[in-house]
Motif scaffolding. Structure first.
Motif, PDB file in Angstrom:
ATOM      1  N   ASP A  42       0.836  -1.210   0.000  1.00 30.14           N
ATOM      2  CA  ASP A  42       0.000   0.000   0.000  1.00 30.14           C
ATOM      3  C   ASP A  42       0.868   1.256   0.000  1.00 30.14           C
ATOM      4  N   ARG A  43       1.899   1.248   0.844  1.00 29.97           N
ATOM      5  CA  ARG A  43       2.765   2.431   0.946  1.00 29.97           C
ATOM      6  C   ARG A  43       3.521   2.657  -0.365  1.00 29.97           C
ATOM      7  N   ALA A  44       3.818   1.573  -1.081  1.00 24.52           N
ATOM      8  CA  ALA A  44       4.546   1.675  -2.344  1.00 24.52           C
ATOM      9  C   ALA A  44       3.613   1.907  -3.535  1.00 24.52           C
ATOM     10  N   ALA A  45       2.313   2.025  -3.255  1.00 25.08           N
ATOM     11  CA  ALA A  45       1.316   2.214  -4.311  1.00 25.08           C
ATOM     12  C   ALA A  45       1.388   1.095  -5.348  1.00 25.08           C
ATOM     13  N   THR A  46       1.445  -0.149  -4.832  1.00 21.73           N
ATOM     14  CA  THR A  46       1.462  -1.307  -5.708  1.00 21.73           C
ATOM     15  C   THR A  46       0.618  -2.407  -5.060  1.00 21.73           C
ATOM     16  N   THR A  47       0.764  -3.633  -5.526  1.00 23.13           N
ATOM     17  CA  THR A  47      -0.028  -4.738  -4.997  1.00 23.13           C
ATOM     18  C   THR A  47       0.884  -5.787  -4.358  1.00 23.13           C
ATOM     19  N   LYS A  48       0.295  -6.651  -3.533  1.00 26.75           N
ATOM     20  CA  LYS A  48       1.074  -7.742  -2.944  1.00 26.75           C
ATOM     21  C   LYS A  48       1.638  -8.644  -4.044  1.00 26.75           C
ATOM     22  N   MET A  49       0.840  -8.877  -5.081  1.00 26.07           N
ATOM     23  CA  MET A  49       1.293  -9.727  -6.168  1.00 26.07           C
ATOM     24  C   MET A  49       2.545  -9.134  -6.823  1.00 26.07           C
ATOM     25  N   ALA A  50       2.516  -7.827  -7.037  1.00 20.15           N
ATOM     26  CA  ALA A  50       3.676  -7.163  -7.642  1.00 20.15           C
ATOM     27  C   ALA A  50       4.880  -7.227  -6.706  1.00 20.15           C
ATOM     28  N   LEU A  51       4.634  -7.054  -5.415  1.00 17.48           N
ATOM     29  CA  LEU A  51       5.727  -7.129  -4.447  1.00 17.48           C
ATOM     30  C   LEU A  51       6.388  -8.508  -4.500  1.00 17.48           C
ATOM     31  N   TYR A  52       5.559  -9.552  -4.538  1.00 18.04           N
ATOM     32  CA  TYR A  52       6.110 -10.911  -4.549  1.00 18.04           C
ATOM     33  C   TYR A  52       6.796 -11.254  -5.871  1.00 18.04           C
ATOM     34  N   ARG A  53       6.523 -10.494  -6.921  1.00 19.55           N
ATOM     35  CA  ARG A  53       7.271 -10.695  -8.161  1.00 19.55           C
ATOM     36  C   ARG A  53       8.722 -10.254  -7.994  1.00 19.55           C
ATOM     37  N   HIS A  54       8.934  -9.263  -7.140  1.00 20.48           N
ATOM     38  CA  HIS A  54      10.282  -8.742  -6.926  1.00 20.48           C
ATOM     39  C   HIS A  54      10.986  -9.402  -5.741  1.00 20.48           C
ATOM     40  N   PHE A  55      10.208  -9.790  -4.727  1.00 17.35           N
ATOM     41  CA  PHE A  55      10.766 -10.389  -3.521  1.00 17.35           C
ATOM     42  C   PHE A  55       9.922 -11.602  -3.162  1.00 17.35           C
ATOM     43  N   ALA A  56      10.526 -12.783  -3.199  1.00 19.65           N
ATOM     44  CA  ALA A  56       9.765 -14.025  -3.026  1.00 19.65           C
ATOM     45  C   ALA A  56       9.099 -14.109  -1.669  1.00 19.65           C
ATOM     46  N   THR A  57       9.726 -13.517  -0.654  1.00 16.59           N
ATOM     47  CA  THR A  57       9.185 -13.560   0.706  1.00 16.59           C
ATOM     48  C   THR A  57       9.439 -12.224   1.392  1.00 16.59           C
ATOM     49  N   LYS A  58       8.786 -12.019   2.515  1.00 18.22           N
ATOM     50  CA  LYS A  58       9.061 -10.830   3.316  1.00 18.22           C
ATOM     51  C   LYS A  58      10.500 -10.880   3.834  1.00 18.22           C
ATOM     52  N   ASP A  59      10.978 -12.072   4.197  1.00 19.36           N
ATOM     53  CA  ASP A  59      12.354 -12.203   4.663  1.00 19.36           C
ATOM     54  C   ASP A  59      13.344 -11.748   3.596  1.00 19.36           C
ATOM     55  N   ALA A  60      13.054 -12.053   2.339  1.00 22.91           N
ATOM     56  CA  ALA A  60      13.937 -11.629   1.245  1.00 22.91           C
ATOM     57  C   ALA A  60      13.944 -10.108   1.133  1.00 22.91           C
ATOM     58  N   LEU A  61      12.809  -9.489   1.364  1.00 19.60           N
ATOM     59  CA  LEU A  61      12.718  -8.028   1.328  1.00 19.60           C
ATOM     60  C   LEU A  61      13.503  -7.417   2.489  1.00 19.60           C
ATOM     61  N   VAL A  62      13.366  -7.999   3.681  1.00 23.09           N
ATOM     62  CA  VAL A  62      14.126  -7.522   4.848  1.00 23.09           C
ATOM     63  C   VAL A  62      15.620  -7.615   4.570  1.00 23.09           C
ATOM     64  N   GLU A  63      16.043  -8.746   4.013  1.00 26.60           N
ATOM     65  CA  GLU A  63      17.463  -8.950   3.721  1.00 26.60           C
ATOM     66  C   GLU A  63      17.974  -7.914   2.719  1.00 26.60           C
ATOM     67  N   GLU A  64      17.208  -7.649   1.682  1.00 30.60           N
ATOM     68  CA  GLU A  64      17.658  -6.683   0.675  1.00 30.60           C
ATOM     69  C   GLU A  64      17.707  -5.273   1.246  1.00 30.60           C
ATOM     70  N   TRP A  65      16.734  -4.918   2.083  1.00 28.77           N
ATOM     71  CA  TRP A  65      16.756  -3.602   2.743  1.00 28.77           C
ATOM     72  C   TRP A  65      18.023  -3.453   3.577  1.00 28.77           C
ATOM     73  N   LEU A  66      18.349  -4.476   4.372  1.00 30.12           N
ATOM     74  CA  LEU A  66      19.536  -4.394   5.221  1.00 30.12           C
ATOM     75  C   LEU A  66      20.821  -4.432   4.392  1.00 30.12           C
ATOM     76  N   ARG A  67      20.790  -5.102   3.241  1.00 26.85           N
ATOM     77  CA  ARG A  67      21.956  -5.098   2.351  1.00 26.85           C
ATOM     78  C   ARG A  67      22.240  -3.667   1.872  1.00 26.85           C
ATOM     79  N   ILE A  68      21.193  -2.917   1.587  1.00 26.15           N
ATOM     80  CA  ILE A  68      21.349  -1.523   1.146  1.00 26.15           C
ATOM     81  C   ILE A  68      21.894  -0.666   2.287  1.00 26.15           C
ATOM     82  N   VAL A  69      21.361  -0.871   3.498  1.00 26.84           N
ATOM     83  CA  VAL A  69      21.853  -0.127   4.659  1.00 26.84           C
ATOM     84  C   VAL A  69      23.334  -0.420   4.877  1.00 26.84           C
ATOM     85  N   ALA A  70      23.714  -1.702   4.805  1.00 28.44           N
ATOM     86  CA  ALA A  70      25.115  -2.081   4.990  1.00 28.44           C
ATOM     87  C   ALA A  70      25.996  -1.450   3.917  1.00 28.44           C
TER      88      ALA A  70
END
Length: 200
Positions: A42-70
């Protein structure tokens, strides 16, 4: 940056970047566990389906976010190495200044690594392993800088610097120590002077 200009900027990003931007904002503000995939979509103005196309799981999204921070922290080390290639002491001080300058923001949102570790007790979680590898890499870089600065016990000095930098972040987050940034810089300079690295 005000909210309107931020929304305008984010709206122009491709979907994957909008999702990461939304995740960064929500994870930093509310924590990993409290934020669901639907809220990020919702915050990204997209859909859950679209989100899962880019990130297979929420854990994968968390990992990528922290990779950017690192990567942002690694970029600071790299920038300081370019600015002061033959001055390891200046690189150490520059890293301390970077942490000190960021402490006011941490007092509101907290350190993403500290916050995430608290929410990821499973040491086999990919995001937790990423944080641990990142922190080990930082310690290696500090040890190398301490060696090049001629400190008599580089391993010990790097450990002390790590305690100082990370302790300052925790203190800023919990509000226990006033003027944490100024005090951090004074203590780091004292450490360098004590160990014979020259005037700071």
């Amino acid at each position: 940056m005000d909210r309107v200009s931020r929304q305008s900027r984010v709206a122009k990003l491709p979907p994957r970047e909008r999702i990461l931007d939304a995740a960064e904002e929500l994870f930093s503000r509310e924590g990993i566990k409290a934020v669901g995939v639907q809220a990020i979509a919702d915050r990204a103005a997209t859909t859950k389906m679209a989100l899962y196309r880019h990130f297979a799981t929420k854990d994968a999204l968390v990992e990528e976010w922290l990779r950017i921070v690192a990567a942002d922290y690694t970029a600071v080390f790299d920038r300081l190495a370019q600015q002061h290639p033959d001055e390891p002491r200046e690189q150490i001080l520059g890293m301390a200044r970077f942490i000190a300058d960021g402490l006011p923001g941490l007092s509101h949102r907290g350190c993403p690594f500290i916050n995430s570790l608290a929410e990821l007790p499973d040491r086999t979680h990919p995001a937790r392993r990423l944080i641990e590898a990142h922190k080990a890499g930082q310690l290696r870089r500090l040890t190398d800088l301490c060696t090049r600065a001629g400190l008599p016990d580089p391993d010990e000095a790097a450990a002390e610097l790590t305690f100082l930098l990370e302790g300052a972040q925790v203190s800023a987050q919990n509000g226990s120590v006033g003027h944490a940034g100024e005090r951090l810089m004074r203590i780091v300079r004292s450490l360098l002077l004590r160990d014979g690295a020259g005037a700071a």
